[in-house]
Design a protein around this motif. Structure first.
Motif: not given
Ligand SMILES: [Zn+2]
Length: 317
Positions: A28, A34, A68, A71, A86, A176, A180
């Protein structure tokens, strides 16, 4: 190395980079969104909150995209465990109102529902539904506990540098998930292309998510475009209830994102309507984040009850 070889090397590197970029899961708001959300919130921290935090704008902004960075397939266990944090597909839990306040209570309800469902029962797996409000309140809890430690150390005239670092990390990490939550497509089954009945002919291609939150934002919006929309913080009476209401409000805007996309609002320089919509979503995130920080700080003044430990004596066999 011959020039031809090095050129071929460069081309294959470029191809690898392209594949990596394209296989990134949609995150997101992308890096820019962000970072902006955290930075704008940090710039609005009021003078009644600790000075070290008001001075940590660069660190807090850096931490906006932090989850992020968790991931990558190279950290498979981490990637797997935290991906459901998320998002939440609110349509899948419409039967569960109000939402339970704790993670494991929520998981239990989902597994019960799955066991009682014959049509697509796996739609109720926690990793498909998403755990957004739970991770958010858990990080909020960490922040509040750290603020409480800070107050106690100050009162005892002890050094506070270590706890200050913990607070900055928790505050940035929290940003974060709050970010999102303001992205409507992180609250819905309409995550990336319309599914199900589609009378308005919205896009079904798997592109809208990244186009809106990453490409469009990076090319057209800066932190200054929405900083003025964020007000002084207010204390939240019930942070969990306020946060769920915030997610529901986001979910109510899912169709707006699709309608704007259909009108070309997120293509190239976009449209004034898309700019207005996106800046207000980014501002909503900074506002909620600031309100959560502020509430955690105020509530941390209340001494905590003694920690609960595991039962001291096992029952006699
Ligand atoms: Zn996220």
């Amino acid at each position: 190395m011959k020039p031809g070889q090095s050129q071929r090397g460069l081309i294959s590197l470029a191809l690898i980079a392209l594949v990596l970029v394209q296989s990134q899961p949609a995150a997101a708001w992308g890096n820019e969104g962000h970072t902006y959300i955290n930075r704008v919130a940090a710039e609005k921290i009021p003078p009644t909150m600790p000075r070290f935090l008001r001075r940590a704008i660069i660190e807090i902004a850096y931490l906006g995209p932090e989850p992020d960075r968790w991931r990558s397939p190279s950290e498979a266990a981490l990637k797997n465990a935290q991906e459901p944090d998320h998002f939440i597909d609110l349509e899948r839990v419409a039967w569960l109102d109000p939402l339970p306040r704790t993670r494991y209570e929520f998981l239990r309800k989902l597994y019960e529902k799955r066991a009682a469902t014959t049509d697509h029962p796996d739609d109720y797996l926690p990793e498909r539904v998403g755990l957004q409000p739970y991770i958010t309140m858990e990080v909020y809890g960490r922040l509040k506990a750290a603020f409480r430690e800070y107050r106690q150390l100050r009162a005892a005239h002890q050094p506070t540098h270590a706890v200050e670092q913990a607070i900055v990390f928790y505050a940035g990490w929290l940003g974060h998930y709050v970010g999102d939550g303001s992205q409507p497509l992180h609250t819905t089954i309409q995550y990336n292309g319309w599914v199900g009945p589609n009378p308005n002919g919205y896009t079904t291609e798997h592109k809208i998510h990244g186009q809106f939150e990453s490409t469009y934002v990076a090319a057209n919006i800066t932190a200054n475009d929405f900083a003025g929309l964020v007000k002084s913080p207010e204390r939240l009476d019930d942070p969990f209830a306020a946060y769920v209401a915030y997610l529901r409000q986001s979910n109510g805007l899912v169709e707006n994102v699709y309608a704007l996309e259909k009108a070309g609002g997120f293509t190239g320089k976009g449209s004034p309507a898309a700019f207005d919509f996106t800046t207000h979503r980014l501002a909503a995130a900074s506002q909620m984040l600031l309100d959560l920080w502020y509430t955690a700080w105020i509530e941390s003044a209340t001494p905590a009850p003694a920690p609960e430990h595991a039962p001291s004596a096992p029952a006699t066999k």
